[in-house]
Design an enzyme around this catalytic site. Structure first.
Site, PDB file in Angstrom:
ATOM      1  N   GLU A  49       0.827  -1.213   0.000  1.00 30.55           N
ATOM      2  CA  GLU A  49       0.000   0.000   0.000  1.00 30.55           C
ATOM      3  C   GLU A  49       0.859   1.259   0.000  1.00 30.55           C
ATOM      4  OE1 GLU A  49      -0.239  -2.590   2.029  1.00 30.55           O
ATOM      5  OE2 GLU A  49      -2.308  -3.016   2.635  1.00 30.55           O
ATOM      6  N   CYS A  77      -2.080  -3.295   7.389  1.00 33.52           N
ATOM      7  CA  CYS A  77      -1.515  -3.213   8.743  1.00 33.52           C
ATOM      8  C   CYS A  77      -1.703  -1.775   9.234  1.00 33.52           C
ATOM      9  CB  CYS A  77      -0.041  -3.616   8.739  1.00 33.52           C
ATOM     10  SG  CYS A  77       1.094  -2.307   8.222  1.00 33.52           S
ATOM     11  N   CYS A  80       0.060   0.876   7.057  1.00 33.64           N
ATOM     12  CA  CYS A  80      -0.556   1.128   5.748  1.00 33.64           C
ATOM     13  C   CYS A  80      -1.925   1.787   5.890  1.00 33.64           C
ATOM     14  CB  CYS A  80      -0.671  -0.184   4.988  1.00 33.64           C
ATOM     15  SG  CYS A  80       0.945  -0.854   4.551  1.00 33.64           S
TER      16      CYS A  80
END
Lengths: 150, 150
Positions: A49, A77, A80
């Site tokens: 990302e 996560c 990101c």
């Protein structure tokens, strides 16, 4: 999303990094793609990302991705996810869940827990230092008239 | 920390970006520095800590910063905090608090709240798509024998 999934699988086969990819779309057109390159570029922030956001911003020539939709092969996560908020994208679609990722050896649940924890209870020791001096940087910002807010 | 603060102030004066800088140290030696470059490089992920982590990893030639201490002029946002965890640094020292940052116009408390929220209650609409197909990328990872774990 099918393209993100295909890129994630290709990324494993090519040995570039982990099984993660992202595709950023605006008005039905692909603006940029990103694949995980943590190990191949020695960059722990090179999650799919983040790589895609950086590429899309370069392509658009802006530090915001207003109106962009992100298709990522896996639930982001916290790094990101936060990056997607800073980039101000419009929507996020993900393929694999965080649970799928954990089963494949990519468990980020500890990180969601750490981010929510008070500073003095975190795994990485975190302490304040020279707060009285540090404020000078913000005072300089306040005093600066010729600045780009973001 | 004094160097991080000075760099953060310089960054405002030079117009490169926001009032943020980070210095990464190992064994008493500076490995890398980073300043906020969001607006000057059109990169919403170019917060001081992320820039410093990338530079330090390049300098060290590793995707982890084992044994490194990070001095950042301001308490990290969730993106930077997560990046510091992925980089596996040893300790974090910060100058300005998140409260100081909010007063100066850089409020990241919404982001700490968003990260802790269930997917269906977040400000950026987030939905799962093609989970059954996405798992193929993780299956490819499991099947790959020649891979670098991280």
């Amino acid at each position: 999303m099918r393209k993100a999934i295909a890129l994630a699988t290709e990324n494993v086969v090519s040995g570039l990094g982990g099984p993660f990819a992202a595709v950023i779309v605006r008005d039905g057109e692909i603006v940029a793609i990103g694949v995980n390159q943590v190990t191949s570029t020695n960059d722990p922030t090179a999650h799919a990302e983040v790589v895609a956001i950086r590429a899309a911003c370069t392509a658009i020539g802006d530090f915001q991705l207003t109106g962009c939709v992100v298709y990522t092969s896996c639930e982001p996560c916290p790094m990101c996810l936060s990056a997607l908020y800073w980039a101000r994208c419009k929507a996020i679609f993900y393929g694999n869940s965080a649970g799928d990722a954990a089963e494949a050896g990519f468990d980020d649940s500890f990180l969601y827990e750490e981010v929510s924890r008070p500073l003095d209870e975190r795994r990485i020791p975190t302490k304040r230092l020279l707060g009285g001096e540090a404020i000078e940087s913000f005072n300089a910002w306040r005093a600066q008239t010729d600045k780009i807010e973001y």
